[in-house]
Design a protein around this motif. Structure first.
Motif, PDB file in Angstrom:
ATOM      1  N   ARG A  11       0.863  -1.183   0.000  1.00 42.12           N
ATOM      2  CA  ARG A  11       0.000   0.000   0.000  1.00 42.12           C
ATOM      3  C   ARG A  11       0.898   1.232   0.000  1.00 42.12           C
ATOM      4  NH1 ARG A  11      -3.375  -1.624   5.236  1.00 42.12           N
ATOM      5  NH2 ARG A  11      -1.273  -1.298   6.014  1.00 42.12           N
ATOM      6  N   LEU A  12       0.552   2.216  -0.828  1.00 43.75           N
ATOM      7  CA  LEU A  12       1.403   3.399  -0.872  1.00 43.75           C
ATOM      8  C   LEU A  12       0.595   4.664  -1.069  1.00 43.75           C
ATOM      9  CD1 LEU A  12       2.144   4.677  -4.006  1.00 43.75           C
ATOM     10  CD2 LEU A  12       2.826   2.306  -4.210  1.00 43.75           C
ATOM     11  N   TRP A  13       1.235   5.762  -0.745  1.00 44.17           N
ATOM     12  CA  TRP A  13       0.692   7.084  -1.014  1.00 44.17           C
ATOM     13  C   TRP A  13       1.849   7.949  -1.467  1.00 44.17           C
ATOM     14  CZ3 TRP A  13       2.442  11.325   1.716  1.00 44.17           C
ATOM     15  CH2 TRP A  13       3.096  11.065   2.918  1.00 44.17           C
ATOM     16  N   HIS A  14       1.523   8.974  -2.205  1.00 49.23           N
ATOM     17  CA  HIS A  14       2.584   9.872  -2.646  1.00 49.23           C
ATOM     18  C   HIS A  14       2.055  11.291  -2.767  1.00 49.23           C
ATOM     19  CE1 HIS A  14       1.709  11.003  -6.742  1.00 49.23           C
ATOM     20  NE2 HIS A  14       2.893  10.794  -7.234  1.00 49.23           N
ATOM     21  N   VAL A  15       2.984  12.210  -2.606  1.00 52.82           N
ATOM     22  CA  VAL A  15       2.665  13.618  -2.732  1.00 52.82           C
ATOM     23  C   VAL A  15       3.723  14.235  -3.648  1.00 52.82           C
ATOM     24  CG1 VAL A  15       3.982  14.350  -0.700  1.00 52.82           C
ATOM     25  CG2 VAL A  15       2.036  15.696  -1.426  1.00 52.82           C
ATOM     26  N   ARG A  34       8.885  14.943  -5.258  1.00 54.66           N
ATOM     27  CA  ARG A  34       7.992  13.808  -5.036  1.00 54.66           C
ATOM     28  C   ARG A  34       8.427  13.082  -3.757  1.00 54.66           C
ATOM     29  NH1 ARG A  34       5.684  16.092  -8.427  1.00 54.66           N
ATOM     30  NH2 ARG A  34       5.244  15.490 -10.554  1.00 54.66           N
ATOM     31  N   VAL A  36       7.254   9.425  -1.774  1.00 54.15           N
ATOM     32  CA  VAL A  36       6.427   8.219  -1.824  1.00 54.15           C
ATOM     33  C   VAL A  36       6.707   7.400  -0.565  1.00 54.15           C
ATOM     34  CG1 VAL A  36       5.856   6.135  -3.121  1.00 54.15           C
ATOM     35  CG2 VAL A  36       6.629   8.165  -4.343  1.00 54.15           C
ATOM     36  N   SER A  37       5.654   6.922   0.073  1.00 52.45           N
ATOM     37  CA  SER A  37       5.772   6.086   1.258  1.00 52.45           C
ATOM     38  C   SER A  37       4.889   4.855   1.073  1.00 52.45           C
ATOM     39  CB  SER A  37       5.318   6.861   2.497  1.00 52.45           C
ATOM     40  OG  SER A  37       5.424   6.059   3.654  1.00 52.45           O
ATOM     41  N   ALA A  38       5.420   3.695   1.411  1.00 54.51           N
ATOM     42  CA  ALA A  38       4.677   2.446   1.252  1.00 54.51           C
ATOM     43  C   ALA A  38       4.812   1.595   2.505  1.00 54.51           C
ATOM     44  CB  ALA A  38       5.194   1.670   0.044  1.00 54.51           C
ATOM     45  N   TRP A  64      10.303   4.015   1.556  1.00 60.53           N
ATOM     46  CA  TRP A  64       9.959   5.368   1.167  1.00 60.53           C
ATOM     47  C   TRP A  64      11.030   5.885   0.229  1.00 60.53           C
ATOM     48  CZ3 TRP A  64      13.283   9.367   2.266  1.00 60.53           C
ATOM     49  CH2 TRP A  64      14.259   9.105   3.222  1.00 60.53           C
TER      50      TRP A  64
END
Length: 82
Positions: A11-15, A34, A36-38, A64
């Protein structure tokens, strides 16, 4: 970016943020950021002492990545668009 962030069940999110310096009078200059963290990463895809510990406990890991880029495109002359 170095990591693929594509493991099963990960599962990840990114900004991200992009800034075009044309707005402040510097056409051709751009900045990109950028992050990204998972989590829920299967430790069999990891290496090192942390991965061994996670495998022993039957736990999942995380990863990350941070990415920054500044780029300039020449606007005129013989190197235009380089």
């Amino acid at each position: 970016m170095v990591s693929q962030f594509s493991y099963a069940d990960e599962r990840l999110w990114h900004v991200g943020y992009d800034f075009d310096f044309v707005d402040v009078g510097v056409p051709g200059l751009k900045f990109t950021f950028r992050y990204v963290s998972a989590d829920y990463v299967d430790p069999t895809h990891m290496s090192g002492s942390e991965a061994r510990e996670l495998r022993a406990r039957g736990a999942r890991g995380n990863e990350w990545e941070r990415y920054n880029e500044i780029a300039y495109v020449v606007q005129s002359g013989p190197l235009k668009n380089l």
